[in-house]
Design a protein around this motif. Structure first.
Motif, short mmCIF file in Angstrom:
data_model
loop_
_atom_site.label_atom_id
_atom_site.label_comp_id
_atom_site.label_asym_id
_atom_site.label_seq_id
_atom_site.Cartn_x
_atom_site.Cartn_y
_atom_site.Cartn_z
N SER A 1 4.88 14.10 39.57
CA SER A 1 3.66 14.26 38.78
C SER A 1 2.50 13.52 39.44
CB SER A 1 3.94 13.72 37.37
OG SER A 1 2.76 13.60 36.68
N GLY A 2 1.36 14.19 39.53
CA GLY A 2 0.17 13.56 40.12
C GLY A 2 0.16 13.57 41.64
N SER A 3 1.20 14.14 42.23
CA SER A 3 1.26 14.13 43.69
C SER A 3 0.19 15.05 44.28
CB SER A 3 2.65 14.60 44.14
OG SER A 3 2.63 14.90 45.50
N GLN A 4 -0.54 14.52 45.24
CA GLN A 4 -1.55 15.33 45.93
C GLN A 4 -0.98 15.91 47.22
OE1 GLN A 4 -4.74 15.71 44.64
NE2 GLN A 4 -3.90 14.60 42.89
N GLY A 5 0.17 15.38 47.56
CA GLY A 5 0.70 15.67 48.88
C GLY A 5 1.47 16.97 48.96
N GLU A 6 2.01 17.19 50.10
CA GLU A 6 2.84 18.36 50.32
C GLU A 6 4.27 17.87 50.50
OE1 GLU A 6 1.16 20.19 53.71
OE2 GLU A 6 -0.54 21.03 52.61
N TRP A 7 5.15 18.82 50.56
CA TRP A 7 6.55 18.47 50.78
C TRP A 7 6.71 17.81 52.14
CZ3 TRP A 7 9.91 18.39 47.03
CH2 TRP A 7 9.71 19.21 45.91
N ASN A 8 7.42 16.72 52.16
CA ASN A 8 7.74 16.08 53.44
C ASN A 8 9.04 15.30 53.28
OD1 ASN A 8 7.18 13.51 52.30
ND2 ASN A 8 4.98 13.87 52.65
N HIS A 9 9.45 14.74 54.37
CA HIS A 9 10.72 14.02 54.40
C HIS A 9 10.74 12.86 53.42
CE1 HIS A 9 12.78 10.49 56.29
NE2 HIS A 9 13.80 11.30 56.10
N GLN A 10 9.61 12.14 53.30
CA GLN A 10 9.57 10.96 52.43
C GLN A 10 9.77 11.35 50.96
OE1 GLN A 10 7.38 11.44 54.95
NE2 GLN A 10 7.96 9.70 56.25
N ILE A 11 9.07 12.40 50.55
CA ILE A 11 9.20 12.82 49.14
C ILE A 11 10.63 13.30 48.86
CG2 ILE A 11 8.54 14.68 47.54
CD1 ILE A 11 5.68 14.31 48.45
#
Lengths: 333, 310
Positions: free
Chosen positions: B34-44
């Motif tokens: 929730s609230g994530s501005q990012g894109e899918w990546n390894h960290q997420i």
């Protein structure tokens, strides 16, 4: 056997029951200022459940003040036993076949609610804690309000006095039950131990139930096989107990749940994580052709549940149906 | 066999729900926090797996592939441009230790079918006419093109893809012929793509929905076993159905035409040891959108059957 839920006269509860595929209702804790349940009140309940697509099969847990003087052997017991007979007569007229009662003069006992699987809150009992701090232990499933005042008669009742009091009750009530076509189902003392605060608890072992049935031999004199409470008894083979009492025709009603541990310390847990093989239990009921109601008993308090514990009971009913369907389908098991 | 649940992994409430109701494995919804501005990546993806494992649950995989591939599904030009993003996602997932990703062959134009209160006790269920199945030839080509582009990389990365079939009972795609259009499509997929990094989500409800013939329990069981014997069953989604008057509809697990204890027993006897999850269930009165009541009920049923099987 037929799966049942404990329900009030409430459409939210009955809708839930229908959706999870339950067709049988247990009406628990009905009250009346008259001190007995009138025919009209009972018929209202029968019709309410029928309208909601459910069959009312058991009345359970009438208020203790309907028969506390009988249990304690106090003046006024004659009036109370007359009233209990009236309730049973009226049940017979209304077509309700089973009367569930307990003989715990001080009620049930518990000591704590503890965190179990996934942090669910579960009933916990520790005999030493109960004996050291007795009054709060009487707040049945009310550990959140330990200071709630409790009214207790200032009287002690020995084991033999308590059996006499039960005999007085049975001698009056059973003939009426026989005539009315109603079966009595006595619940074991939960937690099962023999004496508390000077008041005997006389249905705390399987031997006690043998004595109960000898006390007044009658097809109407039976038990509520509270499987959870029986599981709490140390050294008891629960499966053998189902077969034994079931083959005697003495199981008139059953409660389904499981525990971890036995007296003096136990915890009520989810049905699937207790000490008993619950699939074997279902097969044992089937072996003795038990055809009465089997009710989902207490459920742990789970996250976000509503006041009727629909998540908890949804899980339990699904679990019971899964076991029964597996027992029917897997003949080799 | 292990009991799995599909939850939003970022919501503590759902993680706790899964713990309490005896799930051991999680097939996580592929949603960003929730609230994530990012894109899918390894960290997420690593964070997602870690929070499930810290809760004492096994991370079985992702319930869907969250990277758009609509053009590939529709056969539009530019479909090949979607592939690099899909491959990058699969590599990130593999790097994050995610073993399995489910994917569907459905576009964003597909709409869930309507619920009506014709289920048991007035529960809301979806229903559809029992239509005749059709072989989805053009879709087969597109599926082949898509999988040929991604499976080698998936295999190299060490990640497995599970095809989750969509049912005509639950979705209507207004733009595209559905895939699978029938059981033959599903069998084609299982036999055509033999790489160990690809298999199917054996959805017991959808297999029923895709079969146009009158229900025959023996034939149904044989069909399931055929998928199993091909080594292509990566997970099982439990659902049940009722049929009549040329309609098929969703049912609660214990009431439908499919004898689930018998099916699970057979699958177990034939060596299936993977996860089983409850698929979508009828909607109960007063339930949440996610369906806490109905999931609790379904999981209770599954837990009992798995214990009975041993």
């Amino acid at each position: 056997m037929k799966i049942a839920l404990m329900l009030g006269l409430n459409k939210e509860e009955t809708a839930f029951a229908r959706q999870v595929g339950v067709e049988h209702a247990v009406w628990s804790g009905p009250d009346s200022p008259k001190g007995y349940l009138g025919y009209g009140e009972l018929m209202n309940a029968v019709e309410f459940f029928e309208t909601e697509g459910l069959h009312l099969g058991v009345i359970e847990n009438v208020p203790v003040n309907f028969y506390d003087k009988i249990m304690f052997g106090l003046p006024g017991k004659e009036k109370q036993v007359e009233n209990m007979c009236l309730t049973i007569q009226n049940m017979g007229r209304a077509g309700i076949p089973v009367f569930g009662y307990h003989w715990m003069a001080l009620g049930g006992t518990t000591t704590d609610m503890i965190r179990g699987r996934g942090g669910a809150l579960m009933r916990h009992f520790d005999l030493e804690a109960a004996l050291n701090n007795p009054a709060p232990s009487l707040c049945w499933r009310r550990s959140d309000t330990p200071d709630q005042p409790i009214h207790l008669p200032d009287v002690e009742v020995s084991t033999e006095q308590m059996w006499d009091n039960l005999a007085f009750f049975l001698e009056k009530v059973i003939p009426v039950a026989e005539e009315s076509g109603v079966k009595l189902a006595a619940h074991p003392d939960d937690a099962p131990f023999p004496m508390f605060m000077g008041v005997a608890r006389i249905l705390s072992s399987l031997e006690d139930f043998e004595r109960l049935f000898r006390l007044y031999p009658s097809p109407a004199n039976g038990m509520d096989f509270c499987q959870g409470t029986i599981s709490e008894m140390a050294g008891v083979d629960v499966l053998e107990a189902i077969r034994h009492f079931g083959s005697m025709g003495k199981i008139h009603f059953a409660h389904f749940r499981d525990t971890q541990g036995t007296m003096p310390v136990f915890t009520e847990v989810f049905m699937d994580e207790g000490d008993l093989d619950m699939f074997a239990a279902i097969r044992a009921y089937r072996e003795v052709n038990y055809d009465g109601l089997i009710r989902a008993d207490h459920t742990p308090h789970v996250i976000g549940d509503n006041e009727y514990a629909h998540r908890g009971f949804g899980y339990e009913i699904g679990y019971m149906q899964g076991l029964i369907q597996a027992a029917e389908s897997l003949t080799s098991k | 066999m292990n009991l799995a649940m599909t939850i939003n992994p970022w919501q503590d409430e759902q993680v706790i729900f899964a713990q309490q109701f005896s799930a051991t494995h999680i097939l996580a919804q592929a949603v960003l926090p929730s609230g994530s501005q990012g894109e899918w990546n390894h960290q997420i993806l690593s964070a997602m797996r870690n929070r499930i494992e810290k809760a004492g649950l096994a991370f079985a995989g992702l319930d869907s592939l969250p990277i758009p591939y609509n053009r590939s599904v529709l056969g539009l030009s530019g479909g090949e441009k979607e592939i690099p993003a899909v491959l990058a996602f699969l590599q990130s997932a593999a790097d994050a230790g995610i073993p399995l990703v489910c994917y569907r062959w459905i576009t964003s134009a597909a709409v869930p079918t309507r619920h009506t209160p014709i289920g048991r006790g007035g529960a809301m269920v979806r229903s559809a006419a029992a239509s005749s199945s059709q072989q989805a030839n053009s879709s087969r080509d597109r599926v082949s093109q898509f999988l040929e582009a991604i499976l080698p990389a998936a295999q190299k990365a060490g990640i497995t893809l599970a095809f989750s079939p969509t049912s005509p009972l639950t979705h209507a795609d207004i733009l595209e012929e559905g895939f699978p259009g029938g059981l033959s499509d599903l069998m084609w997929l299982a036999s055509q793509f033999t790489a160990p990094c690809h298999g199917i989500d054996l959805n017991l409800g959808v297999v029923f929905d895709l079969d146009e013939a009158e229900f025959d329990p023996n034939r149904y069981e044989e069909t399931l076993l055929e998928f199993l014997e091909r080594g292509k069953v990566l997970l099982v989604s439990a659902a049940n159905r009722l049929s009549g008057d040329r309609q098929k509809r969703e049912a609660f697990l214990n009431e439908g035409i499919i004898n689930l204890p018998k099916i699970f027993h057979t699958l177990h006897q034939r060596g299936y040891r993977g996860i089983i999850r409850a698929d979508r269930q009828p909607m109960m009165n007063g339930d949440t959108i996610w369906g806490h009541k109905s999931q609790a009920y379904a999981v209770g049923f599954l837990r009992a059957v798995l214990q009975a099987i041993g």
